[in-house]
Design a protein around this motif. Sequence first.
Motif, short mmCIF file in Angstrom:
data_model
loop_
_atom_site.label_atom_id
_atom_site.label_comp_id
_atom_site.label_asym_id
_atom_site.label_seq_id
_atom_site.Cartn_x
_atom_site.Cartn_y
_atom_site.Cartn_z
N GLN A 140 0.85 -1.19 0.00
CA GLN A 140 0.00 0.00 0.00
C GLN A 140 0.89 1.24 0.00
OE1 GLN A 140 -2.73 -1.55 3.39
NE2 GLN A 140 -3.92 0.05 2.38
N LEU A 141 0.91 1.95 -1.13
CA LEU A 141 1.65 3.20 -1.19
C LEU A 141 0.71 4.37 -0.87
CD1 LEU A 141 3.78 2.64 -4.43
CD2 LEU A 141 4.49 2.33 -2.06
N CYS A 327 1.20 1.24 5.90
CA CYS A 327 1.69 2.25 4.96
C CYS A 327 2.60 3.24 5.70
CB CYS A 327 0.50 2.98 4.34
SG CYS A 327 0.93 4.14 3.04
N VAL A 328 3.59 3.75 4.98
CA VAL A 328 4.55 4.70 5.56
C VAL A 328 4.62 5.94 4.68
CG1 VAL A 328 6.96 5.08 6.19
CG2 VAL A 328 5.92 2.83 6.54
N TYR A 352 19.15 9.72 10.22
CA TYR A 352 17.98 9.60 11.08
C TYR A 352 16.71 9.73 10.23
CZ TYR A 352 21.26 10.40 14.90
OH TYR A 352 22.32 10.30 15.77
N VAL A 353 15.65 9.06 10.68
CA VAL A 353 14.33 9.23 10.05
C VAL A 353 13.81 10.61 10.47
CG1 VAL A 353 12.00 8.32 9.84
CG2 VAL A 353 13.93 6.75 10.21
N PRO A 354 13.37 11.43 9.50
CA PRO A 354 13.03 12.82 9.86
C PRO A 354 11.73 12.95 10.65
CG PRO A 354 12.50 12.40 7.57
CD PRO A 354 13.19 11.16 8.07
N ALA A 355 11.68 13.96 11.50
CA ALA A 355 10.44 14.30 12.20
C ALA A 355 9.35 14.60 11.17
CB ALA A 355 10.66 15.51 13.09
N GLY A 356 8.12 14.23 11.50
CA GLY A 356 7.00 14.42 10.58
C GLY A 356 6.63 13.15 9.84
N SER A 357 7.48 12.12 9.88
CA SER A 357 7.16 10.86 9.21
C SER A 357 5.94 10.20 9.87
CB SER A 357 8.37 9.90 9.27
OG SER A 357 9.47 10.48 8.60
N CYS A 358 5.12 9.55 9.04
CA CYS A 358 3.85 8.99 9.53
C CYS A 358 3.76 7.49 9.20
CB CYS A 358 2.66 9.71 8.90
SG CYS A 358 2.63 11.48 9.25
N TYR A 359 3.23 6.71 10.14
CA TYR A 359 3.11 5.26 10.00
C TYR A 359 1.66 4.87 10.30
CZ TYR A 359 8.17 5.66 10.21
OH TYR A 359 9.47 6.02 9.96
N PHE A 360 1.03 4.19 9.35
CA PHE A 360 -0.37 3.79 9.52
C PHE A 360 -0.42 2.33 9.96
CE2 PHE A 360 -2.88 7.35 7.92
CZ PHE A 360 -1.88 8.14 7.42
N VAL A 361 -0.99 2.09 11.14
CA VAL A 361 -0.97 0.76 11.74
C VAL A 361 -2.37 0.37 12.19
CG1 VAL A 361 1.41 1.06 12.54
CG2 VAL A 361 -0.48 1.65 14.06
N LYS A 362 -2.56 -0.97 12.33
CA LYS A 362 -3.78 -1.53 12.92
C LYS A 362 -3.36 -2.43 14.08
CE LYS A 362 -6.62 -1.42 8.73
NZ LYS A 362 -7.44 -2.19 7.77
#
Length: 397
Positions: A140-141, A327-328, A352-362
């Motif tokens: 899922q992109l 999805c990331v 480093y992974v930048p601030a603001g990155s979002c991860y969609f989880v269940k």
Amino acid sequence: MSQRWRLIFTPVDTWFFRESRPHGAAGADRLESLFPPPVRTVVGAIRTRIGECLNTDWQAFRRGEASFEGISINKLLGDSRSTGELSFGALQLFCQDQPLYPWPALLLEKKVLKKREEAQTEYVRLIPGKPVECDLGRVQLPELEHVCPGAKVPDNQYLSLSLMQDILKGKKPENNSTGMTRRDGLYLPEPRLGIARNANTGTVEQGMLYQTSHLRLKEDVAVSMELEGLPESVARRLQEDIEASPFIRFGAEGRMARVSIEPVKQTALPECPKVSGNEQGLMLMLLTDADFGDTRNAPLPGFKPVEKENVKLWHGSIHGLDMELHCVMAGKPVRRGGWDLKKGQPGDMKSYVPAGSCYFVKPLNRSLTDLMSLHGKTIGQQTDWGYGLIACGLWKK
């Protein structure tokens, strides 16, 4: 639990936080300043100030023998790999005494210019899209919630507390809404030209010029960092020292800042949204840069790829809560270094992974409400440095 303290830094003159390129590799290019300051720069300034207020013998510190009233300063302050007995919170940016938050990677902006009218701004969210086949497999992109040609994630912009809380609730800003702080609202670049000086003759080295771009911050801009683990006697001495002399070297080129210290009554964290039953999952957003180590096989540390209904997902656990990553949405990695005070040389560079990155989880075998307990917790490595702070948002149906 020991008292938690907040140190607040405001500019005296310009600031300069050098990017990762060395002067020698820059050639004729100008070295730009980073902003906000790198975490290790701020932690280093705080630890140095603590050491100075304890009249630390830095030669003894390098030998691991520095102490104060029976307290090992080496164990207290740590080194380039450890924060010792101290624990640092998130680096927080303030403007007009209001906290600012990083722009979320799921929010895109589009400027629309119309004749004889002011520029109009539209906002659109990214959502987890339908599975597609790509080099990662069938995954899922992200996709736009509606078509909006030209929309993109802006650079160096920040959200107010109220807008960040709306984002966590699954909303988006209204067109032309206020609450965004752009780069020129925080600082202006100020180019400088430097020379190399022969220390023996006191003359200028021929052809050794360099250019840097300092930051001239607005008067109402400040950065802060919280600190925990100070012994009571050290905390009292640090307070007295800062009250007597509130100035500190901050960043590269010997720039100065005014520093103050206060006990923390409340951490500047957005309010956690409430689950209403109209959600299909959770959105975890990084409020600070994060150290996830090697992310070539999984976007989150410890997660494993799984196939579910012919779609590639990732299963894993954060703070003991099992979940399924769908999805990331993340920006480009940021490179950060620092200064190793003990060795007297630049520290290792790291991505480093930048601030603001979002991860969609269940959730797996849990409720969404259980996962909301992750709000305000940290994830990944180097969390004692203030990396990896997460906020929980809602993934609406």
